[in-house]
Design a protein around this motif. Sequence first.
Motif, PDB file in Angstrom:
ATOM      1  N   VAL A 281      12.753  -2.967   0.623  1.00 31.71           N
ATOM      2  CA  VAL A 281      11.830  -4.000   0.164  1.00 31.71           C
ATOM      3  C   VAL A 281      10.498  -3.876   0.898  1.00 31.71           C
ATOM      4  CG1 VAL A 281      12.586  -5.764   1.808  1.00 31.71           C
ATOM      5  CG2 VAL A 281      11.677  -6.454  -0.426  1.00 31.71           C
ATOM      6  N   GLU A 282      10.521  -3.300   2.100  1.00 35.25           N
ATOM      7  CA  GLU A 282       9.272  -3.067   2.823  1.00 35.25           C
ATOM      8  C   GLU A 282       8.393  -2.062   2.089  1.00 35.25           C
ATOM      9  OE1 GLU A 282      12.102  -4.972   5.417  1.00 35.25           O
ATOM     10  OE2 GLU A 282      12.275  -3.101   4.276  1.00 35.25           O
ATOM     11  N   ARG A 283       9.011  -1.036   1.485  1.00 34.85           N
ATOM     12  CA  ARG A 283       8.248  -0.084   0.683  1.00 34.85           C
ATOM     13  C   ARG A 283       7.713  -0.771  -0.586  1.00 34.85           C
ATOM     14  NH1 ARG A 283       6.125   4.504   2.421  1.00 34.85           N
ATOM     15  NH2 ARG A 283       6.107   5.222   0.248  1.00 34.85           N
ATOM     16  N   THR A 284       8.494  -1.660  -1.161  1.00 34.80           N
ATOM     17  CA  THR A 284       8.027  -2.402  -2.326  1.00 34.80           C
ATOM     18  C   THR A 284       6.788  -3.222  -1.982  1.00 34.80           C
ATOM     19  OG1 THR A 284      10.291  -2.563  -3.186  1.00 34.80           O
ATOM     20  CG2 THR A 284       8.672  -4.108  -4.077  1.00 34.80           C
ATOM     21  N   ALA A 285       6.756  -3.780  -0.781  1.00 31.65           N
ATOM     22  CA  ALA A 285       5.627  -4.623  -0.367  1.00 31.65           C
ATOM     23  C   ALA A 285       4.307  -3.862  -0.363  1.00 31.65           C
ATOM     24  CB  ALA A 285       5.896  -5.210   1.015  1.00 31.65           C
ATOM     25  N   LEU A 286       4.361  -2.542  -0.215  1.00 31.70           N
ATOM     26  CA  LEU A 286       3.128  -1.756  -0.205  1.00 31.70           C
ATOM     27  C   LEU A 286       2.398  -1.812  -1.539  1.00 31.70           C
ATOM     28  CD1 LEU A 286       4.334   1.417   1.749  1.00 31.70           C
ATOM     29  CD2 LEU A 286       3.138  -0.593   2.647  1.00 31.70           C
ATOM     30  N   TYR A 287       3.142  -2.076  -2.614  1.00 31.22           N
ATOM     31  CA  TYR A 287       2.531  -2.123  -3.943  1.00 31.22           C
ATOM     32  C   TYR A 287       1.756  -3.416  -4.180  1.00 31.22           C
ATOM     33  CZ  TYR A 287       5.276   1.995  -5.205  1.00 31.22           C
ATOM     34  OH  TYR A 287       5.805   3.270  -5.251  1.00 31.22           O
ATOM     35  N   VAL A 288       1.972  -4.412  -3.343  1.00 29.79           N
ATOM     36  CA  VAL A 288       1.352  -5.721  -3.576  1.00 29.79           C
ATOM     37  C   VAL A 288       0.463  -6.127  -2.398  1.00 29.79           C
ATOM     38  CG1 VAL A 288       3.009  -6.586  -5.241  1.00 29.79           C
ATOM     39  CG2 VAL A 288       3.537  -6.779  -2.823  1.00 29.79           C
ATOM     40  N   ARG A 289      -0.123  -5.133  -1.754  1.00 27.17           N
ATOM     41  CA  ARG A 289      -1.136  -5.451  -0.769  1.00 27.17           C
ATOM     42  C   ARG A 289      -2.333  -6.086  -1.473  1.00 27.17           C
ATOM     43  NH1 ARG A 289      -0.627   0.261   2.479  1.00 27.17           N
ATOM     44  NH2 ARG A 289      -0.400   0.990   0.306  1.00 27.17           N
ATOM     45  N   PRO A 290      -3.195  -6.797  -0.737  1.00 27.48           N
ATOM     46  CA  PRO A 290      -4.232  -7.621  -1.382  1.00 27.48           C
ATOM     47  C   PRO A 290      -5.141  -6.894  -2.361  1.00 27.48           C
ATOM     48  CG  PRO A 290      -4.040  -8.198   0.933  1.00 27.48           C
ATOM     49  CD  PRO A 290      -3.163  -6.998   0.732  1.00 27.48           C
ATOM     50  N   ASP A 291      -5.321  -5.580  -2.205  1.00 29.84           N
ATOM     51  CA  ASP A 291      -6.212  -4.858  -3.115  1.00 29.84           C
ATOM     52  C   ASP A 291      -5.448  -4.019  -4.126  1.00 29.84           C
ATOM     53  OD1 ASP A 291      -5.224  -3.040  -1.282  1.00 29.84           O
ATOM     54  OD2 ASP A 291      -7.133  -1.977  -1.012  1.00 29.84           O
ATOM     55  N   GLU A 292      -4.143  -4.253  -4.278  1.00 30.71           N
ATOM     56  CA  GLU A 292      -3.354  -3.505  -5.264  1.00 30.71           C
ATOM     57  C   GLU A 292      -2.778  -4.457  -6.315  1.00 30.71           C
ATOM     58  OE1 GLU A 292      -0.933  -0.209  -3.966  1.00 30.71           O
ATOM     59  OE2 GLU A 292      -1.868  -0.237  -1.986  1.00 30.71           O
ATOM     60  N   MET A 293      -1.475  -4.429  -6.518  1.00 32.92           N
ATOM     61  CA  MET A 293      -0.882  -5.256  -7.549  1.00 32.92           C
ATOM     62  C   MET A 293      -0.650  -6.684  -7.055  1.00 32.92           C
ATOM     63  SD  MET A 293       1.642  -2.798  -9.656  1.00 32.92           S
ATOM     64  CE  MET A 293       1.114  -1.206 -10.296  1.00 32.92           C
ATOM     65  N   HIS A 294      -0.285  -7.542  -7.997  1.00 33.55           N
ATOM     66  CA  HIS A 294      -0.066  -8.948  -7.667  1.00 33.55           C
ATOM     67  C   HIS A 294       1.405  -9.266  -7.418  1.00 33.55           C
ATOM     68  CE1 HIS A 294      -3.853  -8.709  -9.912  1.00 33.55           C
ATOM     69  NE2 HIS A 294      -4.229  -9.804  -9.284  1.00 33.55           N
ATOM     70  N   GLN A 295       2.281  -8.599  -8.161  1.00 29.01           N
ATOM     71  CA  GLN A 295       3.716  -8.830  -8.049  1.00 29.01           C
ATOM     72  C   GLN A 295       4.460  -7.505  -8.143  1.00 29.01           C
ATOM     73  OE1 GLN A 295       5.071 -11.381 -11.208  1.00 29.01           O
ATOM     74  NE2 GLN A 295       4.465 -13.260 -10.173  1.00 29.01           N
ATOM     75  N   ALA A 296       5.687  -7.497  -7.596  1.00 30.91           N
ATOM     76  CA  ALA A 296       6.589  -6.357  -7.776  1.00 30.91           C
ATOM     77  C   ALA A 296       7.994  -6.904  -7.985  1.00 30.91           C
ATOM     78  CB  ALA A 296       6.558  -5.436  -6.561  1.00 30.91           C
TER      79      ALA A 296
END
Length: 546
Positions: A281-296
């Motif tokens: 889930v920590e790797r998933t969190a990389l997709y929703v950093r403030p300048d990337e996606m909104h949700q995963a």
Amino acid sequence: MTQHLAETLHTPTGTLPGWWREAVIYQVYPRSFADSNGDGMGDLEGIRSRLPYLKELGVDAVWLSPFYASPQADAGYDVADYRAIDPMFGTLHDADAVIRDAHELGLRIIVDLVPNHCSDQHDWFRQAVREGAGSRLRERFHFRPGKGEDGELPPNDWESIFGGPAWTRVPDGEWYLHLFAPEQPDFNWEHPAVQDEFRSILRFWLDLGADGFRVDVAHGLVKAPGLPDIGSGDQLKLLGNDVMPFFDQDGVHEIYRSWRRILDEYEGDRVLVAEAWTPTVERTALYVRPDEMHQAFNFQYLTADWNAGELRKVIDGSLAAMRPVGAPTTWVLSNHDVTRHATRFANPPGLGTQLREQGDRELGLRRARAATLLMLALPGSAYVYQGEELGLPDVTDLPDEVRQDPSFFRAAGQDGFRDGCRVPIPWSGTEAPYGFGDGGSWLPQPAEWAELSVEAQTGDPDSTLELYRAALRIRRERADLGAGDAVEWLPAPDGVLAFRRGGFTCTVNTTAEPVALPAPGTVLLASAVLESPGTLPADTAVWWEE
């Protein structure tokens, strides 16, 4: 036409930014939702006619699975034209009408985007094959010479997610990469033309009024340099658990940063949602950093067993992983790729997410209802898959001759039983197709579904549909539900979850026996009948107000 449609489109007003932080998003699988023209296949006009139902249900947004022009080798996830509607679903005017009507009802529309691969009937790919080895168009895909004396072996040992080699040979001898079906060639995201094309596609749908995109295989766009061998003979078992050279490469994040900049140009808080299967889930969190996606999507939660200890571990881990990046945690129990949770929970744990056993139907529904109240009580956003609000089980006994899941026909692939969760949903009446349409349904519906229809359950206080309606109404009305990043765990017996959020408490018994538990307040809603406020029945969740 597109410019005119965009200029006259109405968008929701009066809503606060960050709606996606607490939204309940309803997934519509278009071919199985509602059929307007009697051909046995759901369509956009059918969806449009049922939007008031979704408004009444209480969801905030609707995610539409692919409706693009496609040969339908993989139920529309093989896209031939990203700016056209497949005739089986309607026209671009119909898509515009769905978006307009949804906005007038206060609903948002999220469309599915498929950027990892296209159809082998896509103009780019067809021309690349025609032009032969050395064609510049082949650089937009992954064409390679084969190994062996005459190039008769695939370029590497990668396996398709649907089973078998991830490579197919074209007549001139070169091979092309497809992580899914052979009809789904992977794009080469190192090529500028691919990046330019998808930025244009984003703008096309944003201009039409789409409120965001669910990004299919968001973890798959970038491949490791050199396309190295994996060296494992059982790759499918490694998926989602180990680092793979074709999934979750760091290079995907710059792509999504560029997409986020485009969405931020538009009014209305447009969103990106990642379908990203990652090892942690920590790797998933990389997709929703403030300048990337909104949700995963939170697949760790979807795959958790009905066990208090495991659920608490996943909940804590999910909230902790999203907190540093400021993203909401998402919760989901079912979708179009997995066995419905009413059937998963009816079977013993550890069987995976695609089952062919019905299990204990009564037990499965009881647990599914409890799991729903747990999910909707957690901080963040939740996804509901069409028909789960009716308590629908998977149809596990579909005859093999009616199945259409491409992975079912590839013996070395995954189980391929996804058709069971894709059977058209029942709306009304006592006989199939239960108000789905006037011309039957593309997959057969069970006889017992008459009692599960929207019509049959509406007004019945004990029905699953009314449970969902009540839960979503309470969730909207209470400020201590929805957005957030933490829960306060309360002491509870083994097998029981209890947590507080403001003046709200949720208790869940995941065991097969009633448990004595002091009532923490007044009952707001329960997934099963409470004989005594001080006793929590087996496989039951209760919402309390202090």
